[in-house]
Design a protein around this motif. Structure first.
Motif, PDB file in Angstrom:
ATOM      1  N   ALA A   1      78.065   0.466  48.684  1.00 40.27           N
ATOM      2  CA  ALA A   1      77.227  -0.176  47.683  1.00 40.27           C
ATOM      3  C   ALA A   1      77.925  -0.151  46.337  1.00 40.27           C
ATOM      4  O   ALA A   1      78.896   0.596  46.130  1.00 40.27           O
ATOM      5  CB  ALA A   1      75.875   0.536  47.579  1.00 40.27           C
ATOM      6  N   LEU A   2      77.407  -0.977  45.431  1.00 39.81           N
ATOM      7  CA  LEU A   2      77.879  -1.017  44.051  1.00 39.81           C
ATOM      8  C   LEU A   2      76.778  -0.510  43.133  1.00 39.81           C
ATOM      9  O   LEU A   2      75.583  -0.672  43.430  1.00 39.81           O
ATOM     10  CB  LEU A   2      78.283  -2.435  43.675  1.00 39.81           C
ATOM     11  CG  LEU A   2      79.460  -3.017  44.470  1.00 39.81           C
ATOM     12  CD1 LEU A   2      79.585  -4.515  44.243  1.00 39.81           C
ATOM     13  CD2 LEU A   2      80.761  -2.308  44.096  1.00 39.81           C
ATOM     14  N   LEU A   3      77.165   0.065  42.025  1.00 40.99           N
ATOM     15  CA  LEU A   3      76.235   0.696  41.085  1.00 40.99           C
ATOM     16  C   LEU A   3      76.484   0.175  39.683  1.00 40.99           C
ATOM     17  O   LEU A   3      77.622   0.021  39.249  1.00 40.99           O
ATOM     18  CB  LEU A   3      76.440   2.220  41.113  1.00 40.99           C
ATOM     19  CG  LEU A   3      75.722   3.057  40.056  1.00 40.99           C
ATOM     20  CD1 LEU A   3      74.209   2.996  40.249  1.00 40.99           C
ATOM     21  CD2 LEU A   3      76.215   4.510  40.118  1.00 40.99           C
ATOM     22  N   ALA A   4      75.378  -0.109  38.952  1.00 39.07           N
ATOM     23  CA  ALA A   4      75.477  -0.564  37.563  1.00 39.07           C
ATOM     24  C   ALA A   4      74.313   0.009  36.768  1.00 39.07           C
ATOM     25  O   ALA A   4      73.285   0.390  37.337  1.00 39.07           O
ATOM     26  CB  ALA A   4      75.450  -2.091  37.500  1.00 39.07           C
ATOM     27  N   PRO A   5      74.456   0.064  35.445  1.00 38.19           N
ATOM     28  CA  PRO A   5      73.313   0.465  34.627  1.00 38.19           C
ATOM     29  C   PRO A   5      72.297  -0.661  34.556  1.00 38.19           C
ATOM     30  O   PRO A   5      72.621  -1.830  34.794  1.00 38.19           O
ATOM     31  CB  PRO A   5      73.944   0.711  33.251  1.00 38.19           C
ATOM     32  CG  PRO A   5      75.103  -0.230  33.219  1.00 38.19           C
ATOM     33  CD  PRO A   5      75.631  -0.279  34.634  1.00 38.19           C
ATOM     34  N   SER A   6      71.064  -0.308  34.224  1.00 35.16           N
ATOM     35  CA  SER A   6      70.063  -1.343  33.967  1.00 35.16           C
ATOM     36  C   SER A   6      70.249  -1.841  32.532  1.00 35.16           C
ATOM     37  O   SER A   6      71.247  -1.548  31.874  1.00 35.16           O
ATOM     38  CB  SER A   6      68.659  -0.777  34.167  1.00 35.16           C
ATOM     39  OG  SER A   6      68.324   0.094  33.103  1.00 35.16           O
ATOM     40  N   TRP A   7      69.267  -2.563  32.044  1.00 33.07           N
ATOM     41  CA  TRP A   7      69.362  -3.151  30.712  1.00 33.07           C
ATOM     42  C   TRP A   7      69.126  -2.142  29.597  1.00 33.07           C
ATOM     43  O   TRP A   7      69.244  -2.471  28.439  1.00 33.07           O
ATOM     44  CB  TRP A   7      68.329  -4.268  30.569  1.00 33.07           C
ATOM     45  CG  TRP A   7      68.654  -5.495  31.344  1.00 33.07           C
ATOM     46  CD1 TRP A   7      69.162  -6.672  30.859  1.00 33.07           C
ATOM     47  CD2 TRP A   7      68.493  -5.700  32.746  1.00 33.07           C
ATOM     48  NE1 TRP A   7      69.315  -7.584  31.881  1.00 33.07           N
ATOM     49  CE2 TRP A   7      68.915  -7.014  33.049  1.00 33.07           C
ATOM     50  CE3 TRP A   7      68.028  -4.903  33.798  1.00 33.07           C
ATOM     51  CZ2 TRP A   7      68.876  -7.546  34.335  1.00 33.07           C
ATOM     52  CZ3 TRP A   7      67.996  -5.429  35.077  1.00 33.07           C
ATOM     53  CH2 TRP A   7      68.427  -6.737  35.333  1.00 33.07           C
ATOM     54  N   GLY A   8      68.785  -0.907  29.916  1.00 30.93           N
ATOM     55  CA  GLY A   8      68.466   0.068  28.888  1.00 30.93           C
ATOM     56  C   GLY A   8      66.983   0.093  28.608  1.00 30.93           C
ATOM     57  O   GLY A   8      66.187  -0.599  29.256  1.00 30.93           O
ATOM     58  N   PRO A   9      66.536   0.888  27.636  1.00 29.30           N
ATOM     59  CA  PRO A   9      65.100   0.980  27.347  1.00 29.30           C
ATOM     60  C   PRO A   9      64.539  -0.352  26.846  1.00 29.30           C
ATOM     61  O   PRO A   9      65.270  -1.190  26.319  1.00 29.30           O
ATOM     62  CB  PRO A   9      65.023   2.066  26.267  1.00 29.30           C
ATOM     63  CG  PRO A   9      66.388   2.113  25.664  1.00 29.30           C
ATOM     64  CD  PRO A   9      67.341   1.755  26.758  1.00 29.30           C
ATOM     65  N   ALA A  10      63.243  -0.519  27.020  1.00 28.83           N
ATOM     66  CA  ALA A  10      62.583  -1.790  26.700  1.00 28.83           C
ATOM     67  C   ALA A  10      62.745  -2.158  25.228  1.00 28.83           C
ATOM     68  O   ALA A  10      62.632  -1.316  24.335  1.00 28.83           O
ATOM     69  CB  ALA A  10      61.106  -1.707  27.053  1.00 28.83           C
ATOM     70  N   PHE A  11      62.996  -3.442  24.983  1.00 30.95           N
ATOM     71  CA  PHE A  11      63.116  -3.979  23.633  1.00 30.95           C
ATOM     72  C   PHE A  11      61.737  -4.306  23.073  1.00 30.95           C
ATOM     73  O   PHE A  11      60.749  -4.370  23.805  1.00 30.95           O
ATOM     74  CB  PHE A  11      63.991  -5.235  23.652  1.00 30.95           C
ATOM     75  CG  PHE A  11      63.589  -6.228  24.708  1.00 30.95           C
ATOM     76  CD1 PHE A  11      62.659  -7.219  24.452  1.00 30.95           C
ATOM     77  CD2 PHE A  11      64.149  -6.158  25.986  1.00 30.95           C
ATOM     78  CE1 PHE A  11      62.285  -8.127  25.433  1.00 30.95           C
ATOM     79  CE2 PHE A  11      63.781  -7.062  26.971  1.00 30.95           C
ATOM     80  CZ  PHE A  11      62.838  -8.046  26.696  1.00 30.95           C
ATOM     81  N   MET A  12      61.663  -4.506  21.765  1.00 26.43           N
ATOM     82  CA  MET A  12      60.407  -4.874  21.125  1.00 26.43           C
ATOM     83  C   MET A  12      59.990  -6.283  21.565  1.00 26.43           C
ATOM     84  O   MET A  12      60.826  -7.177  21.687  1.00 26.43           O
ATOM     85  CB  MET A  12      60.555  -4.851  19.599  1.00 26.43           C
ATOM     86  CG  MET A  12      60.794  -3.480  19.011  1.00 26.43           C
ATOM     87  SD  MET A  12      59.275  -2.523  18.818  1.00 26.43           S
ATOM     88  CE  MET A  12      58.501  -3.371  17.439  1.00 26.43           C
ATOM     89  N   THR A  13      58.694  -6.478  21.764  1.00 27.78           N
ATOM     90  CA  THR A  13      58.183  -7.822  22.012  1.00 27.78           C
ATOM     91  C   THR A  13      58.258  -8.620  20.717  1.00 27.78           C
ATOM     92  O   THR A  13      57.789  -8.170  19.666  1.00 27.78           O
ATOM     93  CB  THR A  13      56.735  -7.758  22.520  1.00 27.78           C
ATOM     94  OG1 THR A  13      56.741  -7.145  23.820  1.00 27.78           O
ATOM     95  CG2 THR A  13      56.131  -9.147  22.623  1.00 27.78           C
ATOM     96  N   ASP A  14      58.856  -9.803  20.791  1.00 31.90           N
ATOM     97  CA  ASP A  14      59.106 -10.608  19.598  1.00 31.90           C
ATOM     98  C   ASP A  14      58.734 -12.065  19.865  1.00 31.90           C
ATOM     99  O   ASP A  14      59.496 -12.805  20.475  1.00 31.90           O
ATOM    100  CB  ASP A  14      60.585 -10.508  19.210  1.00 31.90           C
ATOM    101  CG  ASP A  14      60.898 -11.162  17.864  1.00 31.90           C
ATOM    102  OD1 ASP A  14      60.060 -11.936  17.374  1.00 31.90           O
ATOM    103  OD2 ASP A  14      61.992 -10.903  17.327  1.00 31.90           O
ATOM    104  N   PRO A  15      57.549 -12.489  19.402  1.00 29.05           N
ATOM    105  CA  PRO A  15      57.146 -13.874  19.628  1.00 29.05           C
ATOM    106  C   PRO A  15      57.924 -14.885  18.792  1.00 29.05           C
ATOM    107  O   PRO A  15      57.862 -16.079  19.060  1.00 29.05           O
ATOM    108  CB  PRO A  15      55.664 -13.868  19.233  1.00 29.05           C
ATOM    109  CG  PRO A  15      55.539 -12.754  18.248  1.00 29.05           C
ATOM    110  CD  PRO A  15      56.511 -11.714  18.704  1.00 29.05           C
ATOM    111  N   VAL A  16      58.653 -14.407  17.792  1.00 22.32           N
ATOM    112  CA  VAL A  16      59.394 -15.312  16.908  1.00 22.32           C
ATOM    113  C   VAL A  16      60.769 -15.634  17.483  1.00 22.32           C
ATOM    114  O   VAL A  16      61.151 -16.805  17.629  1.00 22.32           O
ATOM    115  CB  VAL A  16      59.538 -14.705  15.498  1.00 22.32           C
ATOM    116  CG1 VAL A  16      60.358 -15.630  14.611  1.00 22.32           C
ATOM    117  CG2 VAL A  16      58.164 -14.448  14.894  1.00 22.32           C
TER     118      VAL A  16
END
Length: 538
Positions: A436-451
């Motif tokens: 198998a191959l292994l990678a990091p995820s995207w990191g901790p959740a970003f702020m919700t930004d409607p703009v």
């Protein structure tokens, strides 16, 4: 947001912050595993109707009040009646599926032939229900699962605009991350992930074209499996691309995700891509080996690291754990052609979407919209509700594409599949004899930004990031909780060859059993903030 009107008794349970669950304490029903729930049902201390009632109350108090997650777009108006029928038949059911009597939520792009709607989050599809169950829903019902409702999602599964806010839909509003409420749940299976993490349901079904299971699973601290293309039927699912779409399980543990995958996997004459599925589908619980890491050769794709320090830290900690449990780590492993996938992928998705959505809409009676052109016009007419946050440039780009017979489409599809599969993942696995191959995820959740829309370090949430190689190739991947940063979950992503779900599940389970990274959400108002009132556990 919901059409259903579930009559609940007066709710007198105190509203308090959700406590952490000690390892030696039996978890409350909201956070119990499938096997624990089945044990209670077999012992007569719980039945499906009681469990369904508890979860409906919890949805009312956490999803629509209290933290107001907006994860559940609609509950099943017949849920309690169906649960009672399952209870009545339980002892005469003979050999039962592990999902018998277990409530499951479905992403709102999965058809149900009942009183619930299937809208992909869009008001354009809210005129009438779908005519019949999706193929995977037929399997769930046959197994005795209880369809509890539909979950919110990034509208049109995040394929309407490059500047969208993940987890927002015109019908369901903005889904919130249950760990920190001003953070984003990622998408497009945002509601499925948030609902599972918050204990609104035991398990849920999401769908992915590129990242829509893996990213929300990672950012909500749960397990998400993106199966091999063709293992799970796509019939009756609002499409983006027949070249990449697949549904998959989302749960709080690898064991629960494996149980769900075991039920929904298999061939379906309504989806030609599943012709080989019955030869590969199995009871994936057989691969839940606590020593599943021992002797496995796992390659680290450092090309997918380096963008987010918290993700890299958790990745390195995970590698150390894997080595300690007997895994053979090859670090780094080069994944060929990784930077070349984006352009052909988006070309394929735009062509596929125009063709596939027109085909799907033709199967839905009672709708005013019949084509992609109709959807574009609907959004323009209803811009106040449908385009208040972002536009529809992907719709418009897809509408300009020609038929699937175009040379540009055939060339892009062949290139995308070749570079991601045989010359990409397969080549990397073969070169180092890897499992198998292994990678990091995207990191901790970003702020919700409607703009400005999503802020994902590794790229666009629809195209790019740790999910892309397996998504484009049509190969399986799995996200597993691995740690925390600033109170937010961080995961890892494992992916491998076509039909390698057994190997990935074995590795993921072995890692999970030693990492023990899952923690219930605290429903904080912001990072370092205070908990918002939530339902007391029971």
């Amino acid at each position: 947001m919901s059409r259903s009107a579930v009559c609940l008794a007066a709710l007198v349970t105190a509203l308090v912050a959700v406590p952490a669950i000690a390892a030696d304490v039996l978890p409350p029903a909201a956070y119990a595993s499938i096997s624990q729930l089945q044990q209670r049902m077999d012992a007569g201390t719980l039945d499906s109707r009681q469990l369904t009632q508890q979860l409906l109350e919890r949805i009312q108090q956490i999803d629509r009040s209290g933290p107001a997650l907006h994860a559940v777009i609609e509950t099943n108006p017949d849920a309690l009646k169906l649960a009672g029928a399952l209870d009545d038949a339980r002892h005469g059911a003979g050999s039962r599926s592990p999902l018998y009597g277990i409530p499951v939520l479905l992403k709102d792009n999965i058809d149900t032939g009942d009183r619930m709607l299937t809208t992909a989050g869009s008001l354009a599809l809210a005129d009438a229900p779908a005519p019949r169950d999706a193929g995977l829903v037929e399997r769930l019902r046959k197994a005795g699962a209880l369809i509890l409702g539909k979950t919110n999602l990034s509208e049109w599964a995040n394929f309407r605009s490059n500047h969208a806010s993940s987890g927002w839909s015109g019908r369901g509003g903005q889904t919130r991350n249950p760990y920190v409420l001003d953070r984003n749940p990622c998408g497009s299976s945002a509601g499925s992930a948030a609902a599972v993490a918050a204990g609104l349901v035991t398990a849920a079904i999401g769908s992915e074209t590129d990242g829509s299971i893996i990213c929300p699973a990672a950012m909500n601290g749960i397990v998400g499996i993106k199966p091999t293309l063709g293992l799970v039927s796509r019939s009756g699912i609002v499409p983006i691309s027949h070249s990449q779409d697949t549904a998959g399980p989302m749960a709080r543990s690898v064991a629960d995700a494996a149980a769900l995958l075991s039920v929904i996997a298999g061939s379906d004459p309504r989806d030609p891509a599943t012709a080989e599925a019955d030869r590969h589908a199995t009871d994936y619980r057989r691969f839940l080996d606590p020593n599943g890491l021992k002797g496995k050769r796992i390659g680290v794709v450092r090309q997918l690291a380096g963008a987010e320090p918290n993700a890299d830290r958790v990745l390195d900690q995970s590698i150390a754990l894997m080595k300690a449990q007997g895994a053979i780590i090859v670090d780094p492993v080069v994944l060929p052609h990784l930077a070349e996938l984006g352009k052909p992928e988006i070309t394929v998705l735009l062509y596929d979407f125009k063709h596939d959505i027109n085909t799907y809409l033709a199967s839905r009676s009672g709708l005013k919209v019949k084509t992609l052109a109709d959807l574009i016009a609907f959004n323009q007419t209803h811009a106040e509700t449908e385009m208040a946050w972002f536009g529809q440039e992907l719709f418009e780009q897809a509408q300009k594409k020609g038929p699937l017979g175009d040379k540009a489409y055939a060339s892009a599809l062949a290139k995308a599949k070749r570079l991601s599969g045989p010359q990409g993942i397969d080549a990397a696995l073969k070169a180092q004899h890897l499992d198998a191959l292994l990678a990091p995820s995207w990191g901790p959740a970003f702020m919700t930004d409607p703009v400005l829309g999503d802020h994902i370090v590794s790229g666009d949430p629809t195209v790019g990031g740790a999910s892309q190689p397996a998504a484009v190739a049509g190969y399986p991947s799995i996200a597993v909780p691995a740690g925390f940063a600033h109170g937010l979950p961080v995961g890892i992503v494992l992916f491998g060859a076509k039909w390698s779900e057994p190997t990935l599940i074995s590795i993921a389970y072995g890692f999970e059993q030693h990492a023990k990274a899952w923690q219930p959400p605290q429903f904080l108002d912001t990072v370092g903030g205070k908990p918002v009132a939530a339902l007391r556990q029971r």
